[in-house]
Scaffold this motif. Structure first.
Motif, PDB file in Angstrom:
ATOM      1  N   ARG A  32       0.844  -1.197   0.000  1.00  0.00           N
ATOM      2  CA  ARG A  32       0.000   0.000   0.000  1.00  0.00           C
ATOM      3  C   ARG A  32       0.877   1.243   0.000  1.00  0.00           C
ATOM      4  O   ARG A  32       1.994   1.231   0.528  1.00  0.00           O
ATOM      5  CB  ARG A  32      -0.914   0.031   1.232  1.00  0.00           C
ATOM      6  CG  ARG A  32      -1.723  -1.244   1.477  1.00  0.00           C
ATOM      7  CD  ARG A  32      -2.767  -1.481   0.411  1.00  0.00           C
ATOM      8  NE  ARG A  32      -3.507  -2.708   0.680  1.00  0.00           N
ATOM      9  CZ  ARG A  32      -4.623  -2.766   1.408  1.00  0.00           C
ATOM     10  NH1 ARG A  32      -5.108  -1.651   1.950  1.00  0.00           N
ATOM     11  NH2 ARG A  32      -5.241  -3.916   1.599  1.00  0.00           N
ATOM     12  N   SER A 268      -4.872   0.215  -3.840  1.00  0.00           N
ATOM     13  CA  SER A 268      -5.554   1.354  -3.247  1.00  0.00           C
ATOM     14  C   SER A 268      -6.962   0.949  -2.832  1.00  0.00           C
ATOM     15  O   SER A 268      -7.622   0.166  -3.527  1.00  0.00           O
ATOM     16  CB  SER A 268      -5.636   2.518  -4.243  1.00  0.00           C
ATOM     17  OG  SER A 268      -6.399   3.582  -3.711  1.00  0.00           O
ATOM     18  N   ASP A 269      -7.415   1.468  -1.702  1.00  0.00           N
ATOM     19  CA  ASP A 269      -8.810   1.264  -1.318  1.00  0.00           C
ATOM     20  C   ASP A 269      -9.566   2.587  -1.296  1.00  0.00           C
ATOM     21  O   ASP A 269     -10.721   2.648  -0.883  1.00  0.00           O
ATOM     22  CB  ASP A 269      -8.902   0.583   0.056  1.00  0.00           C
ATOM     23  CG  ASP A 269      -8.223   1.381   1.160  1.00  0.00           C
ATOM     24  OD1 ASP A 269      -7.672   2.441   0.853  1.00  0.00           O
ATOM     25  OD2 ASP A 269      -8.255   0.926   2.310  1.00  0.00           O
TER      26      ASP A 269
END
Length: 397
Positions: A32, A268-269
């Motif tokens: 991340r 990515s969230d």
């Protein structure tokens, strides 16, 4: 028959042990972007290049998200209206005017498809050439799709990551839409399989040759792009993002003493894809478009892939069922442990997509479907209906 099942199930179990322990820990989904990096003293100039063909419906969300970035440096946007018939260019201009950002956006009309190019890359080429003509020539280019909604700090975080780690390319696999039944069933697996094929930790290791990127969000240094020969080096590639990453990493590894260390790919969230996949057909077409390309159009690799998918995903549940029927404890235990490892490995991806862990039990069936999609991809290629972009089709010669 019993001995064969024991051998083949044991082989499947060994394969899963290898995948879990020695395949770059791909299944952890833990690469991340570092959003806690200290701000830069000075931010470089960036130009976003957006190829857009009939994207008027998503631009009110996606283009707005770019116009409203909280970026502290010079940031311009070039949208290439690739011969759309839905007023994509006009819609884009209206959005910029609505948010009083007309000076930040430049819309150019794409030329007819040039020979030897795929459609999306030809549009990107025109946008990149236009970016070079800007008074403030950009230090970085943000290559992004028209259906991506960027969270408001996305560009700043990408630049922070790139500058702090001296990266030539920084890419995010944006979070795909996962609302409908078919999306929940197949989309997390698409990400899971991509991570297995291109372990992100290996991609991010300058010492390894593994290279990949996610085309929806790529930040690349302009000078590096020019150094590898421009976007032209991948002009016929259907999997253009990974091909571009491979070209960049190969160039960097030619001269490891350069200050630019490598490339980076993460999940990515917060930055999202707006593209819906509401039915099986839409997901099937997305996979079948490039699956055979991944295999270099090789019938032998196709056969090997299908056999591999069978060994990895289908042997365990089939053996478990047969073992229960014939009441063979060894086969039941081997099949059960293998299926359990497979299921557990899927949990981090399911968590990212906020899906129930119970979906992990469906991985064998998902593997079967993706195998069928790969076969269909080859069949389409052999019939001259290979991958395409926005209604254009391309066949490898």
């Amino acid at each position: 028959m019993v001995n064969f099942l024991i051998i083949i199930t044991s082989l499947s179990l060994i394969t899963w042990i290898y995948l879990l322990l020695f395949r770059g820990w791909f299944w952890l989904s833990n690469q991340r972007i570092n959003s806690n990096l200290k701000p830069l003293n000075q931010y470089p100039s960036v130009c976003a290049v957006i190829p857009a063909r009939n994207e008027a419906d998503v631009l009110p969300i996606s283009l707005k998200s770019l116009l409203n970035q909280d970026y502290l440096g010079n940031f311009s946007i070039i949208l290439v209206d690739d011969q759309s018939d839905d007023n994509t260019g006009k819609v884009a201009q209206n959005i910029a005017e609505k948010y009083q950002k007309a000076d930040q956006l430049q819309v150019i009309s794409g030329q007819g498809l040039a020979s030897g190019w795929s459609g999306k890359l030809w549009a990107m080429k025109q946008g990149i050439e236009q970016a070079k003509k800007l008074d403030n020539k950009p230090d970085y280019l943000l290559l992004t799709d028209a259906d991506i909604e960027h969270h408001n700090s996305n560009l700043k975080e990408l630049i922070n990551q790139a500058e702090k780690e001296n990266l030539a390319m920084t890419s995010l696999m944006v979070k795909l839409r996962c609302d409908s039944f078919w999306e929940r069933f197949l989309i997390p697996a698409f990400v899971y399989f991509f991570e297995k094929l291109y372990p992100f930790s290996w991609v991010n290791n300058p010492q390894k040759k593994m290279a990949a990127a996610a085309g929806g969000c790529i930040l690349i240094r302009r000078d590096i792009l020019e150094e590898i020969g421009g976007i032209e080096v991948v002009k016929q590639a259907l999997i253009d993002d990974c091909s571009l990453a491979a070209a960049v990493k190969a160039k960097l590894q030619e001269n490891p003493t350069k200050p630019t260390q490598g490339i980076w790919l993460g999940l990515s969230d917060k930055t999202l894809s707006l593209r819906p996949y509401d039915n099986l057909e839409s997901i099937w077409n997305m996979v079948a478009r490039t699956a055979y390309t991944q295999l270099n159009y090789s019938p032998l690799l196709l056969i090997g892939t299908i056999l591999g998918l069978t060994l990895v995903y289908l042997v365990a549940p089939i053996s478990l069922i047969i073992g229960l029927i014939i009441q063979n404890k060894i086969i039941v235990i081997l099949g059960g442990i293998t299926w359990l490892l497979m299921t557990i490995s899927y949990f981090p991806t399911l968590k990212l997509y906020r899906c129930s862990p119970l979906w992990g039990l469906s991985l064998p069936l998902i593997g079967l479907l993706y195998g069928l999609m790969t076969i269909d991809s080859a069949w389409r290629h052999w019939r001259g209906k290979g991958g395409g972009w926005k209604g254009r089709f391309y066949v490898n010669s």
